[in-house]
Design an enzyme around this catalytic site. Structure first.
Site, mmCIF file in Angstrom:
data_model
loop_
_atom_site.group_PDB
_atom_site.id
_atom_site.type_symbol
_atom_site.label_atom_id
_atom_site.label_comp_id
_atom_site.label_asym_id
_atom_site.label_seq_id
_atom_site.Cartn_x
_atom_site.Cartn_y
_atom_site.Cartn_z
ATOM 1 N N PRO A 130 -3.051 4.098 7.452
ATOM 2 C CG PRO A 130 -1.129 5.325 7.021
ATOM 3 C CD PRO A 130 -1.596 3.945 7.336
ATOM 4 C CG ASN A 131 -4.550 9.394 5.727
ATOM 5 O OD1 ASN A 131 -4.930 10.173 6.581
ATOM 6 N ND2 ASN A 131 -3.290 9.341 5.329
ATOM 7 N NE ARG A 141 -6.711 9.131 1.336
ATOM 8 C CZ ARG A 141 -5.836 8.151 1.351
ATOM 9 N NH1 ARG A 141 -6.201 6.936 1.727
ATOM 10 N NH2 ARG A 141 -4.592 8.351 0.991
ATOM 11 C CE1 TYR A 151 -6.572 5.447 -2.509
ATOM 12 C CE2 TYR A 151 -6.914 7.768 -2.038
ATOM 13 C CZ TYR A 151 -6.068 6.711 -2.264
ATOM 14 O OH TYR A 151 -4.715 6.911 -2.258
ATOM 15 C CG ASN A 158 -4.559 -0.571 1.540
ATOM 16 O OD1 ASN A 158 -3.445 -0.064 1.449
ATOM 17 N ND2 ASN A 158 -5.607 -0.113 0.877
ATOM 18 C CB ALA A 192 1.046 6.679 3.286
ATOM 19 C CD GLU A 235 1.994 -4.525 -1.137
ATOM 20 O OE1 GLU A 235 2.931 -5.361 -1.176
ATOM 21 O OE2 GLU A 235 2.111 -3.357 -1.545
ATOM 22 C CG HIS A 282 -1.852 -0.961 -2.631
ATOM 23 N ND1 HIS A 282 -1.593 -0.237 -1.500
ATOM 24 C CD2 HIS A 282 -0.828 -1.834 -2.772
ATOM 25 C CE1 HIS A 282 -0.437 -0.637 -0.989
ATOM 26 N NE2 HIS A 282 0.047 -1.606 -1.735
ATOM 27 N NE ARG A 326 -2.645 7.412 -6.697
ATOM 28 C CZ ARG A 326 -3.054 7.444 -5.422
ATOM 29 N NH1 ARG A 326 -3.342 6.311 -4.789
ATOM 30 N NH2 ARG A 326 -3.177 8.599 -4.797
#
Ligand code: DQA
Length: 138
Positions: free
Chosen positions: A10-11, A18, A23, A72, A75, A96, A98, A105
């Site tokens: 998502p996103n 964004r 990012y 990825n 969220a 995985e 990111h 964070r």
């Protein structure tokens, strides 16, 4: 020819627009085009969805007939037992990734339902995280 798919959650369709301070300012499709050019020996595909079940469907679809999955889950990484279970259920190794260093964070980003069943985890290298993951399959 190795068959590898990048699956984005998502996103991540908003990459470039964004929070560019976190990012970056490149859209994913721009980045994906350069990676495809750089690795012509790889059958590379890309899928993005904002919907949890669609991500699970795609993991199942590619999870028994491809050489590598770069995931990825955004969220959903931190919330989805279903995606974690799908990664466990399939045969294709999953890396995985990111873009950001999730450990620098908020605390809720330190938890991952994917990591225990991933072949490896690459994070914090911006979009290069995806390329490092692809290289690890070659
Ligand atoms: C992300 C990190 C996640 O915590 C966040 O929800 C994202 C993107 C990353 O690539 O840095 O959407 O997966």
């Amino acid at each position: 020819m190795k068959k590898i798919i990048i699956i984005n959650g998502p996103n991540l369709n908003l990459l470039g627009k964004r929070e560019p301070n976190i990012y970056g300012s490149l859209s994913f499709t721009e980045f994906f085009d350069t990676v495809k050019e750089k690795y012509p020996e790889v059958e590379l595909s890309y899928f993005q969805s904002n919907i949890e079940g669609e991500l699970i469907d795609k993991l199942q679809e590619f999870g028994f007939n491809s050489d590598g999955i770069v995931l990825n889950a955004a969220a959903y990484t931190h919330t989805s037992v279903g995606i974690g279970d799908a990664v466990k259920a399939i045969e294709t190794p999953v890396i995985e990734v990111h873009i950001s260093n999730t450990f620098s964070r908020e605390e809720f980003r330190h938890q991952s339902f994917i990591s225990p069943n991933a072949k490896g985890v690459i994070l914090g290298f911006g979009l290069q995280s995806y390329e490092l993951a692809i290289q690890s399959f070659l």
